[in-house]
Design a protein around this motif. Structure first.
Motif, PDB file in Angstrom:
ATOM      1  N   MET A 139       0.844  -1.193   0.000  1.00 43.81           N
ATOM      2  CA  MET A 139       0.000   0.000   0.000  1.00 43.81           C
ATOM      3  C   MET A 139       0.879   1.242   0.000  1.00 43.81           C
ATOM      4  O   MET A 139       1.791   1.355   0.836  1.00 43.81           O
ATOM      5  N   PRO A 140       0.659   2.168  -0.913  1.00 38.34           N
ATOM      6  CA  PRO A 140       1.472   3.395  -0.939  1.00 38.34           C
ATOM      7  C   PRO A 140       1.330   4.170   0.366  1.00 38.34           C
ATOM      8  O   PRO A 140       0.344   4.038   1.097  1.00 38.34           O
ATOM      9  N   LYS A 141       2.319   5.000   0.633  1.00 38.73           N
ATOM     10  CA  LYS A 141       2.250   5.879   1.793  1.00 38.73           C
ATOM     11  C   LYS A 141       1.266   7.012   1.501  1.00 38.73           C
ATOM     12  O   LYS A 141       0.908   7.278   0.352  1.00 38.73           O
ATOM     13  N   GLU A 142       0.857   7.669   2.566  1.00 38.04           N
ATOM     14  CA  GLU A 142      -0.155   8.721   2.437  1.00 38.04           C
ATOM     15  C   GLU A 142       0.301   9.821   1.482  1.00 38.04           C
ATOM     16  O   GLU A 142      -0.508  10.424   0.767  1.00 38.04           O
ATOM     17  N   THR A 143       1.604  10.094   1.433  1.00 35.42           N
ATOM     18  CA  THR A 143       2.116  11.171   0.571  1.00 35.42           C
ATOM     19  C   THR A 143       1.828  10.910  -0.903  1.00 35.42           C
ATOM     20  O   THR A 143       1.651  11.854  -1.679  1.00 35.42           O
ATOM     21  N   PHE A 144       1.770   9.636  -1.295  1.00 41.73           N
ATOM     22  CA  PHE A 144       1.491   9.320  -2.697  1.00 41.73           C
ATOM     23  C   PHE A 144       0.105   9.818  -3.099  1.00 41.73           C
ATOM     24  O   PHE A 144      -0.086  10.347  -4.201  1.00 41.73           O
ATOM     25  N   PHE A 145      -0.855   9.650  -2.206  1.00 39.19           N
ATOM     26  CA  PHE A 145      -2.229  10.012  -2.530  1.00 39.19           C
ATOM     27  C   PHE A 145      -2.453  11.520  -2.534  1.00 39.19           C
ATOM     28  O   PHE A 145      -3.491  11.992  -3.004  1.00 39.19           O
ATOM     29  N   HIS A 146      -1.472  12.258  -2.027  1.00 39.58           N
ATOM     30  CA  HIS A 146      -1.568  13.715  -2.051  1.00 39.58           C
ATOM     31  C   HIS A 146      -0.963  14.316  -3.326  1.00 39.58           C
ATOM     32  O   HIS A 146      -1.033  15.531  -3.529  1.00 39.58           O
ATOM     33  N   LEU A 147      -0.374  13.470  -4.164  1.00 39.01           N
ATOM     34  CA  LEU A 147       0.211  13.950  -5.418  1.00 39.01           C
ATOM     35  C   LEU A 147      -0.878  14.351  -6.412  1.00 39.01           C
ATOM     36  O   LEU A 147      -2.027  13.920  -6.308  1.00 39.01           O
ATOM     37  N   THR A 148      -0.491  15.155  -7.382  1.00 35.67           N
ATOM     38  CA  THR A 148      -1.433  15.494  -8.452  1.00 35.67           C
ATOM     39  C   THR A 148      -1.736  14.243  -9.271  1.00 35.67           C
ATOM     40  O   THR A 148      -0.940  13.292  -9.300  1.00 35.67           O
ATOM     41  N   GLU A 149      -2.865  14.223  -9.923  1.00 30.05           N
ATOM     42  CA  GLU A 149      -3.243  13.068 -10.745  1.00 30.05           C
ATOM     43  C   GLU A 149      -2.222  12.824 -11.852  1.00 30.05           C
ATOM     44  O   GLU A 149      -1.899  11.686 -12.185  1.00 30.05           O
ATOM     45  N   GLY A 150      -1.711  13.927 -12.414  1.00 26.40           N
ATOM     46  CA  GLY A 150      -0.718  13.790 -13.479  1.00 26.40           C
ATOM     47  C   GLY A 150       0.542  13.084 -13.003  1.00 26.40           C
ATOM     48  O   GLY A 150       1.094  12.221 -13.701  1.00 26.40           O
ATOM     49  N   LYS A 151       1.008  13.427 -11.798  1.00 20.89           N
ATOM     50  CA  LYS A 151       2.226  12.813 -11.263  1.00 20.89           C
ATOM     51  C   LYS A 151       1.981  11.352 -10.912  1.00 20.89           C
ATOM     52  O   LYS A 151       2.835  10.483 -11.154  1.00 20.89           O
ATOM     53  N   LYS A 152       0.819  11.053 -10.348  1.00 16.35           N
ATOM     54  CA  LYS A 152       0.504   9.657 -10.022  1.00 16.35           C
ATOM     55  C   LYS A 152       0.442   8.821 -11.305  1.00 16.35           C
ATOM     56  O   LYS A 152       0.931   7.683 -11.338  1.00 16.35           O
ATOM     57  N   LYS A 153      -0.127   9.380 -12.354  1.00 18.29           N
ATOM     58  CA  LYS A 153      -0.214   8.652 -13.624  1.00 18.29           C
ATOM     59  C   LYS A 153       1.166   8.392 -14.208  1.00 18.29           C
ATOM     60  O   LYS A 153       1.413   7.329 -14.774  1.00 18.29           O
ATOM     61  N   ARG A 154       2.084   9.353 -14.077  1.00 21.10           N
ATOM     62  CA  ARG A 154       3.448   9.169 -14.580  1.00 21.10           C
ATOM     63  C   ARG A 154       4.140   8.024 -13.845  1.00 21.10           C
ATOM     64  O   ARG A 154       4.827   7.209 -14.454  1.00 21.10           O
ATOM     65  N   ILE A 155       3.948   7.976 -12.535  1.00 16.51           N
ATOM     66  CA  ILE A 155       4.572   6.914 -11.743  1.00 16.51           C
ATOM     67  C   ILE A 155       4.004   5.557 -12.118  1.00 16.51           C
ATOM     68  O   ILE A 155       4.745   4.575 -12.293  1.00 16.51           O
ATOM     69  N   MET A 156       2.688   5.476 -12.285  1.00 14.99           N
ATOM     70  CA  MET A 156       2.062   4.202 -12.621  1.00 14.99           C
ATOM     71  C   MET A 156       2.420   3.770 -14.045  1.00 14.99           C
ATOM     72  O   MET A 156       2.586   2.582 -14.327  1.00 14.99           O
ATOM     73  N   LYS A 157       2.574   4.746 -14.935  1.00 15.80           N
ATOM     74  CA  LYS A 157       2.986   4.436 -16.308  1.00 15.80           C
ATOM     75  C   LYS A 157       4.414   3.893 -16.306  1.00 15.80           C
ATOM     76  O   LYS A 157       4.734   2.935 -17.040  1.00 15.80           O
ATOM     77  N   ALA A 158       5.279   4.484 -15.498  1.00 17.92           N
ATOM     78  CA  ALA A 158       6.665   4.013 -15.386  1.00 17.92           C
ATOM     79  C   ALA A 158       6.700   2.613 -14.780  1.00 17.92           C
ATOM     80  O   ALA A 158       7.501   1.760 -15.190  1.00 17.92           O
ATOM     81  N   ALA A 159       5.826   2.363 -13.803  1.00 16.76           N
ATOM     82  CA  ALA A 159       5.737   1.029 -13.199  1.00 16.76           C
ATOM     83  C   ALA A 159       5.284   0.009 -14.233  1.00 16.76           C
ATOM     84  O   ALA A 159       5.841  -1.094 -14.324  1.00 16.76           O
ATOM     85  N   GLU A 160       4.290   0.367 -15.014  1.00 14.68           N
ATOM     86  CA  GLU A 160       3.791  -0.530 -16.063  1.00 14.68           C
ATOM     87  C   GLU A 160       4.910  -0.892 -17.042  1.00 14.68           C
ATOM     88  O   GLU A 160       5.084  -2.068 -17.391  1.00 14.68           O
ATOM     89  N   LYS A 161       5.681   0.096 -17.454  1.00 10.99           N
ATOM     90  CA  LYS A 161       6.760  -0.136 -18.411  1.00 10.99           C
ATOM     91  C   LYS A 161       7.817  -1.076 -17.841  1.00 10.99           C
ATOM     92  O   LYS A 161       8.227  -2.047 -18.494  1.00 10.99           O
ATOM     93  N   GLU A 162       8.254  -0.813 -16.616  1.00  8.45           N
ATOM     94  CA  GLU A 162       9.328  -1.608 -16.017  1.00  8.45           C
ATOM     95  C   GLU A 162       8.862  -3.020 -15.664  1.00  8.45           C
ATOM     96  O   GLU A 162       9.564  -4.008 -15.939  1.00  8.45           O
ATOM     97  N   PHE A 163       7.676  -3.145 -15.079  1.00  9.52           N
ATOM     98  CA  PHE A 163       7.203  -4.457 -14.652  1.00  9.52           C
ATOM     99  C   PHE A 163       6.721  -5.312 -15.825  1.00  9.52           C
ATOM    100  O   PHE A 163       6.581  -6.529 -15.689  1.00  9.52           O
ATOM    101  N   SER A 164       6.480  -4.692 -16.966  1.00 10.99           N
ATOM    102  CA  SER A 164       6.132  -5.462 -18.166  1.00 10.99           C
ATOM    103  C   SER A 164       7.384  -6.012 -18.849  1.00 10.99           C
ATOM    104  O   SER A 164       7.331  -7.008 -19.558  1.00 10.99           O
ATOM    105  N   LYS A 165       8.509  -5.339 -18.605  1.00 12.21           N
ATOM    106  CA  LYS A 165       9.783  -5.796 -19.181  1.00 12.21           C
ATOM    107  C   LYS A 165      10.480  -6.819 -18.289  1.00 12.21           C
ATOM    108  O   LYS A 165      11.171  -7.713 -18.782  1.00 12.21           O
ATOM    109  N   HIS A 166      10.309  -6.666 -16.965  1.00 13.94           N
ATOM    110  CA  HIS A 166      11.074  -7.488 -16.029  1.00 13.94           C
ATOM    111  C   HIS A 166      10.176  -8.035 -14.916  1.00 13.94           C
ATOM    112  O   HIS A 166       9.232  -7.353 -14.491  1.00 13.94           O
ATOM    113  N   PRO A 167      10.478  -9.217 -14.409  1.00 17.98           N
ATOM    114  CA  PRO A 167       9.795  -9.697 -13.199  1.00 17.98           C
ATOM    115  C   PRO A 167      10.212  -8.829 -12.016  1.00 17.98           C
ATOM    116  O   PRO A 167      11.205  -8.093 -12.093  1.00 17.98           O
ATOM    117  N   LEU A 168       9.476  -8.932 -10.928  1.00 18.48           N
ATOM    118  CA  LEU A 168       9.721  -8.075  -9.770  1.00 18.48           C
ATOM    119  C   LEU A 168      11.170  -8.110  -9.303  1.00 18.48           C
ATOM    120  O   LEU A 168      11.775  -7.074  -9.036  1.00 18.48           O
TER     121      LEU A 168
END
Length: 231
Positions: A1-30
């Motif tokens: 579960m993300p820390k509380e600070t993550f949920f205080h980010l702008t939607e744009g910043k949260k989307k960038r982080i999740m997009k980066a996660a999608e890219k990395e985790f689709s290329k490599h296992p955890l």
């Protein structure tokens, strides 16, 4: 579960982080995924990452939960639609799950997830096993108990050889193992043959569920009939 600070980010910043996660985790296992790649693609300082998440596993399963969304609720709903029949409902739910996992646009992520699955990750991703991810461990346990009781209430137990929620959990554990093993087998087939028919995996799953439901041994009468038919 993300820390509380993550949920205080702008939607744009949260989307960038999740997009980066999608890219990395689709290329490599955890285990092989790189936080450095994630923060670079998300355009955030590495120190900020740890203000939002405990570690890469924290982000990984949060990303996965966003994909699966409400699998536990979907499982309950499907069982309810089949009048409480656990096996019919589970078979319908799991057939959709297999199709989505193998053909979904996130198939690369799912392939890395399932091909590197161990007991720890099984419990993390299985909809009937993992409780809602709250920050408080006590709340996790309480929510998990509520989920099990809800599952117990939805299922018609009149034809099941189960006595309590512990045995129900064991049965669901067996059923979910059959789904995950089928998905892993399908990915192996697809690696060898890109034209592999996914419907064969669904048939294999149906057979596994049938064995769990009715057993793999023939009765004396069935054995006699089979012998007669083979003559």
């Amino acid at each position: 579960m993300p820390k509380e600070t993550f949920f205080h980010l702008t939607e744009g910043k949260k989307k960038r982080i999740m997009k980066a996660a999608e890219k990395e985790f689709s290329k490599h296992p955890l285990k092989d995924a790189s936080i450095s790649n994630i923060v670079k693609d998300a355009e955030i300082p590495r120190g900020s990452f740890y203000q939002y998440f405990e570690d890469k596993e924290d982000l990984y399963y949060y990303y996965f939960n966003n994909l699966r969304k409400s699998s536990f609720r979907d499982l309950l709903t499907t069982i309810q639609q089949h009048d409480g029949d656990l096996f019919s409902g589970f078979e319908c739910f799991s057939e959709k799950m297999i199709t989505n996992v193998l053909k979904d646009k996130h198939a690369s992520f799912y392939r890395n997830l399932f091909m590197n699955m161990d007991y720890h990750s099984f419990n993390k991703v299985s909809p009937e096993m993992s409780p809602s991810r709250k920050l408080d461990a006590r709340i996790q346990r309480e929510q998990h108990m509520k989920d099990q009781q809800k599952m117990w209430a939805y299922i018609d137990q009149s034809n099941l050889k189960i006595e309590d929620t512990h045995e129900l959990r064991m049965l669901l554990h067996m059923l979910m193992h059959s789904v995950f093993s089928t998905i892993i087998e399908a990915y192996r087939h697809l690696a060898e043959d890109e034209h592999y028919d996914v419907n064969q995996s669904i048939k294999d799953l149906q057979r596994k569920i049938s064995w769990i439901k009715s057993g793999a041994c023939q009765s004396a009468h069935e054995s006699t009939v089979t012998q007669e038919n083979n003559k």
